[in-house]
Design a protein around this motif. Structure first.
Motif, short mmCIF file in Angstrom:
data_model
loop_
_atom_site.label_atom_id
_atom_site.label_comp_id
_atom_site.label_asym_id
_atom_site.label_seq_id
_atom_site.Cartn_x
_atom_site.Cartn_y
_atom_site.Cartn_z
N SER A 43 0.86 -1.18 0.00
CA SER A 43 0.00 0.00 0.00
C SER A 43 0.90 1.23 0.00
O SER A 43 1.87 1.29 0.78
N THR A 44 0.57 2.20 -0.82
CA THR A 44 1.36 3.44 -0.83
C THR A 44 1.24 4.16 0.52
O THR A 44 2.11 4.96 0.87
N MET A 45 0.16 3.86 1.27
CA MET A 45 -0.03 4.54 2.56
C MET A 45 1.12 4.18 3.52
O MET A 45 1.64 5.03 4.24
N GLN A 67 -1.09 -2.09 -6.38
CA GLN A 67 -0.97 -2.36 -4.93
C GLN A 67 -1.50 -3.77 -4.66
O GLN A 67 -2.51 -4.17 -5.21
N GLY A 70 -4.13 -2.56 -1.28
CA GLY A 70 -4.61 -1.18 -1.20
C GLY A 70 -5.77 -1.12 -0.22
O GLY A 70 -6.59 -2.04 -0.17
N ARG A 71 -5.82 -0.04 0.57
CA ARG A 71 -6.91 0.03 1.54
C ARG A 71 -7.78 1.27 1.34
O ARG A 71 -7.31 2.30 0.88
N GLY A 72 -9.05 1.09 1.69
CA GLY A 72 -9.99 2.20 1.60
C GLY A 72 -10.48 2.59 2.98
O GLY A 72 -9.92 2.15 3.99
N THR A 73 -11.49 3.40 3.03
CA THR A 73 -12.05 3.81 4.32
C THR A 73 -12.82 2.63 4.92
O THR A 73 -13.19 1.69 4.22
N TRP A 78 -9.02 -1.67 -1.43
CA TRP A 78 -9.10 -0.87 -2.66
C TRP A 78 -8.39 -1.67 -3.75
O TRP A 78 -7.17 -1.82 -3.73
N LEU A 88 -1.84 6.87 -5.31
CA LEU A 88 -0.74 7.63 -4.73
C LEU A 88 -1.07 8.03 -3.30
O LEU A 88 -2.24 8.08 -2.91
N ASP A 134 -15.51 10.84 -1.52
CA ASP A 134 -15.58 10.17 -2.82
C ASP A 134 -15.77 11.19 -3.92
O ASP A 134 -16.36 12.25 -3.69
N LYS A 141 -19.18 6.18 -8.37
CA LYS A 141 -17.89 6.46 -7.75
C LYS A 141 -16.74 6.17 -8.70
O LYS A 141 -16.63 5.07 -9.24
N GLY A 144 -11.58 7.65 -4.68
CA GLY A 144 -11.74 7.70 -3.23
C GLY A 144 -10.51 8.29 -2.56
O GLY A 144 -9.41 8.23 -3.12
N ILE A 163 -4.94 8.65 -2.44
CA ILE A 163 -5.95 8.87 -3.48
C ILE A 163 -5.89 7.72 -4.49
O ILE A 163 -4.82 7.36 -4.99
N GLY A 164 -7.05 7.15 -4.75
CA GLY A 164 -7.17 6.13 -5.79
C GLY A 164 -8.16 6.62 -6.82
O GLY A 164 -9.28 7.01 -6.47
C1 BTN Z 1 -12.04 4.94 -0.26
O1 BTN Z 1 -12.84 5.43 -1.06
O2 BTN Z 1 -12.40 4.02 0.49
C2 BTN Z 1 -10.64 5.48 -0.20
C3 BTN Z 1 -9.74 4.74 -1.15
C4 BTN Z 1 -8.29 5.19 -1.13
C5 BTN Z 1 -7.42 4.33 -2.02
C6 BTN Z 1 -6.03 4.88 -2.15
S1 BTN Z 1 -5.12 4.11 -3.46
C7 BTN Z 1 -3.67 4.90 -2.91
C8 BTN Z 1 -3.68 4.85 -1.41
N1 BTN Z 1 -3.13 3.58 -0.94
C9 BTN Z 1 -4.02 2.84 -0.33
O3 BTN Z 1 -3.81 1.71 0.17
N2 BTN Z 1 -5.20 3.47 -0.29
C10 BTN Z 1 -5.14 4.76 -0.93
#
Ligand code: BTN
Length: 277
Positions: A43-45, A67, A70-73, A78, A88, A134, A141, A144, A163-164
């Motif tokens: 994950s870029t986070m 990724q 990748g994670r979201g809210t 993600w 990013l 969003d 959508k 995010g 941001i994705g």
């Molecule tokens: C959402 O709508 O739930 C938020 C999504 C955010 C996704 C981005 S992709 C780049 C960054 N790295 C992650 O793991 N998550 C965010």
């Protein structure tokens, strides 16, 4: 900043080419002037959090082509396949206190909406911000935003803005197809978009809107957001409450009219109640 030691040379070349292409298009003063470009990461986070702990500058970005996790809210995943979309994380040090930081999600939403509207050339008003994090194109959508504070107890605080954006993907999982889209799927003729141009535009808009937040405050962000709010004037649900979206207040809280009156909601999951189409 890329660690080239253990990576196959094709990956290193691909990242180097994307970095070079972005550098040529950047118009910012700070955002993206320091960057890490990767092919596949978890994950870029996480990488941005590490960079933040190492003292990365305001505007440092971690940009990956794909990724693995990748994670979201709200703990959701993600999906981040390679070659199509934008993933990013930005290290921002806007000089705000912890209490002043939450509206940065709204400033980022304005930036994402601006960049998508500029590069995508959609119909007027098609690109909207679904409070709080969003971005929609034509009621689906497309992007995010995930904001995490840095774990270092610094003052002023740093935040990581993830941001994705679904840019060129042509396939959306069946279970979310009714509510999700990509820039390409929403465009006339399913165009493919230049991800580097989109990212350069996004960084320009992020720098600008976050500077607006830092210098002119949340009320200016809220004023810019309200006319671009998704579901404005429509019946909606926030978590378990039904009501009508009436706008945002000067602090960026959602104005939601329910049977109890006009509520100012600081957080919650906003969803359409009925689809008028
Ligand atoms: C959402 O709508 O739930 C938020 C999504 C955010 C996704 C981005 S992709 C780049 C960054 N790295 C992650 O793991 N998550 C965010």
């Amino acid at each position: 900043m890329n660690d080239v030691r253990a990576k196959p040379s094709t990956e290193v070349q691909a990242s180097a080419l994307r970095r070079e292409a972005l550098e040529k298009k950047l118009s910012t003063r700070r955002y993206g002037r320091s960057m890490e470009v990767h092919e596949t990461v978890d994950s870029t986070m996480d990488l941005a959090q590490e960079a933040c702990r190492r003292g990365a500058a305001d505007g440092h970005i971690v940009w990956a082509d794909a990724q693995r996790s990748g994670r979201g809210t709200r703990g959701r995943a993600w999906l981040s396949p390679p070659g199509e979309d934008l993933y990013l994380s930005l290290v921002a040090r806007p000089g705000l206190t912890l209490a002043e930081l939450p509206p940065i999600t709204l400033a980022a939403g304005l930036a994402v909406a601006d960049a998508i509207a500029t590069i995508g050339d959609y119909e007027t008003d098609a690109v909207r911000i679904k409070w709080p994090n969003d971005v929609w194109i034509a009621r689906k959508k497309c992007a995010g935003i995930l904001v995490e504070s840095s774990s270092v107890g610094e003052s002023p605080e740093a935040v990581i803005i993830g941001i994705g954006i679904n840019v060129n993907r042509r396939f959306i999982d069946e279970e979310i197809a009714a509510s999700a889209t990509s820039m390409s799927l929403s465009s006339a003729g399913m165009r493919r978009f230049d991800r580097v141009a989109l990212l350069a535009s996004l960084l320009d808009r992020l720098e600008s809107w976050i500077d607006v937040l830092a210098t002119r405050g949340t009320s200016t962000i809220a004023g810019a957001l309200e006319p671009r709010l998704a579901l404005l004037g429509e019946p909606a649900r926030v978590d378990t409450r039904d009501g009508v979206v009436r706008g945002v207040d000067a602090q960026g809280a959602l104005l939601f009219e329910t049977q109890y009156g006009l509520e100012h909601l600081q957080a919650g999951r906003l969803e359409p109640l009925v689809d008028p189409s």
